[in-house]
Design an enzyme around this catalytic site. Structure first.
Site, mmCIF file in Angstrom:
data_model
loop_
_atom_site.group_PDB
_atom_site.id
_atom_site.type_symbol
_atom_site.label_atom_id
_atom_site.label_comp_id
_atom_site.label_asym_id
_atom_site.label_seq_id
_atom_site.Cartn_x
_atom_site.Cartn_y
_atom_site.Cartn_z
ATOM 1 N N PRO A 1 0.815 -1.225 0.299
ATOM 2 C CG PRO A 1 0.244 -0.924 2.557
ATOM 3 C CD PRO A 1 0.577 -1.443 1.232
ATOM 4 C CG MET A 2 3.526 2.386 -1.458
ATOM 5 S SD MET A 2 4.872 1.885 -3.053
ATOM 6 C CE MET A 2 4.483 2.199 -3.934
ATOM 7 C CD GLN B 1 -2.705 -0.232 4.978
ATOM 8 O OE1 GLN B 1 -2.917 1.188 4.598
ATOM 9 N NE2 GLN B 1 -1.700 -0.222 5.622
ATOM 10 C CB CYS C 1 1.389 5.613 8.753
ATOM 11 S SG CYS C 1 1.143 6.836 8.023
ATOM 12 C CG ASP D 1 15.602 -2.181 1.872
ATOM 13 O OD1 ASP D 1 14.954 -0.877 1.565
ATOM 14 O OD2 ASP D 1 16.189 -2.478 2.377
ATOM 15 N N GLY E 1 6.947 -2.202 -2.713
ATOM 16 C CA GLY E 1 6.413 -0.925 -2.642
ATOM 17 C C GLY E 1 7.382 -0.016 -3.904
#
Ligand SMILES: Cc1cc2nc3c(=O)[nH]c(=O)nc-3n(C[C@H](O)[C@H](O)[C@H](O)COP(=O)(O)O)c2cc1C
Length: 325
Positions: free
Chosen positions: A19-20, A73, A103, A205, A227
């Site tokens: 999720p971004m 989310q 977050c 990563d 991500g």
């Protein structure tokens, strides 16, 4: 097909999209899905915003059938609001509800939600329990390594969330204090995997098929989540899938194919959000796609000025011209 089950939801064991917020929107996700993303999670949605029927929140909840399996989310610090919001989300028919416990931004963590829940495992567990009891779909949580290096508690928190009814845990191997900097600690993901029985999603990563395979190998995690490694390259999901299945690396797509995907993403964003918002967000998205290309600095500058689909076509012509020079 090699797959995992999260509370009965079958997910291919390749790579999921993380999720971004303000990046992985519906248009971005459509491209990732077309390229083989195994599972996707929406941008975070405020539980209170949803309960107060904020219109912006509505846009975040809308997901296409073609995106399945997907999670919506939620973030929030109040179990009652989370439970009520989870119930309301059922209208959008998600496969899974995920709770944000990672977050770091002050607007979220400063109010006790997101990563601040890592400092309060009892409340975090209460939130998962309340959501699980409120909805018929599996509830999962996405956590970090800990608050800071002196408060690393992902293992204990994951255990508490499992007991509270979580169907899976995603672990981002950085502390809240690291935000998105420094190297992600994959060993904490391994430790969580060795502790809980529910599926563990490893995150942090992964930028290539080899790093995805390494994260699986080094942690034993059930699913890898990508991500920023997918910025401007939704085809990474197809590359990871192919590599895991065959051990072979797929080449990067041709310039034409890359530009075609970039344009499709922007066109979808304009369709979903209108030209003004869609094109203003396209500035950042196009810069990701064009990173490292011939004449990148000048192209980036051009990206910053995009304001219509005609500008986008002009940008593509310039990219092709640069590459033919
Ligand atoms: C711009 C941006 C927005 C993000 N928004 C969310 C979010 O809404 N919910 C969430 O759980 N994590 C969010 N994250 C964290 C990512 O899901 C992921 O955990 C993090 O980027 C580490 O993975 P990576 O190294 O593959 O990028 C966000 C990250 C970025 C860079």
């Amino acid at each position: 097909m090699n797959s995992i089950s999260i509370g009965g939801v079958t997910i291919e064991k390749t790579a999921a999209l993380a999720p971004m917020a303000s990046v992985a929107d519906r248009a971005y996700r459509a491209l990732c899905k077309e390229n083989g993303a195994a599972y996707m999670v929406s941008e975070m949605i405020s539980a209170k915003g949803l309960c107060y029927s904020d219109r912006k929140t509505e846009e975040l909840c809308t997901v296409l059938e073609s995106e399945r399996p997907y999670a919506l989310q939620l973030f929030g610090e109040d179990p009652h609001f989370i439970a009520e919001a989870a119930k309301r989300l059922m209208e959008y028919r998600p496969d899974i509800i995920d709770i944000n416990m990672g977050c770091p931004v002050p607007k979220v963590a400063g109010n006790g939600a997101g990563s601040a829940l890592m400092k309060n495992p009892e409340l975090a567990a209460e939130i998962v329990r309340a959501a699980s009891e409120a909805v018929p779909v599996p509830v999962t949580a996405k956590i970090r390594k800990g608050w800071d290096e002196n408060h690393v508690n992902a293992v204990e928190l994951a255990k508490a969330l499992e007991q509270a009814g979580a169907a899976a845990i995603a672990v981002h191997g950085r502390t809240k204090n690291q935000m998105y900097h420094g190297k992600a600690d994959w060993d904490i993901i391994r430790q969580v995997k060795e502790t809980v029985k529910i599926p563990v999603i490893g995150n942090g990563d992964v930028t290539s098929p080899e790093t995805a395979a390494a994260l699986y190998r080094e942690t034993g995690c059930d699913l890898v989540m990508i991500g920023r490694g997918s910025y401007g390259k939704p085809w990474i999901f197809g590359q990871v899938k192919h590599y895991l299945e065959t051990g072979e690396m797929l080449p990067e797509p041709s310039l034409e194919k890359r530009l075609e995907m970039m344009c499709r993403q922007v066109e979808l964003a304009v369709q979903y959000k209108g030209e003004r918002i869609g094109m203003s967000e396209a500035r950042r998205q196009c810069a990701y796609y064009l990173k490292g290309m011939q004449g990148a600095a000048a192209l980036r500058n051009k990206c910053g000025k995009l304001s219509s689909l005609a500008d986008l076509r002009e940008l593509c012509s310039e990219v092709v011209k640069n590459c033919n020079e």
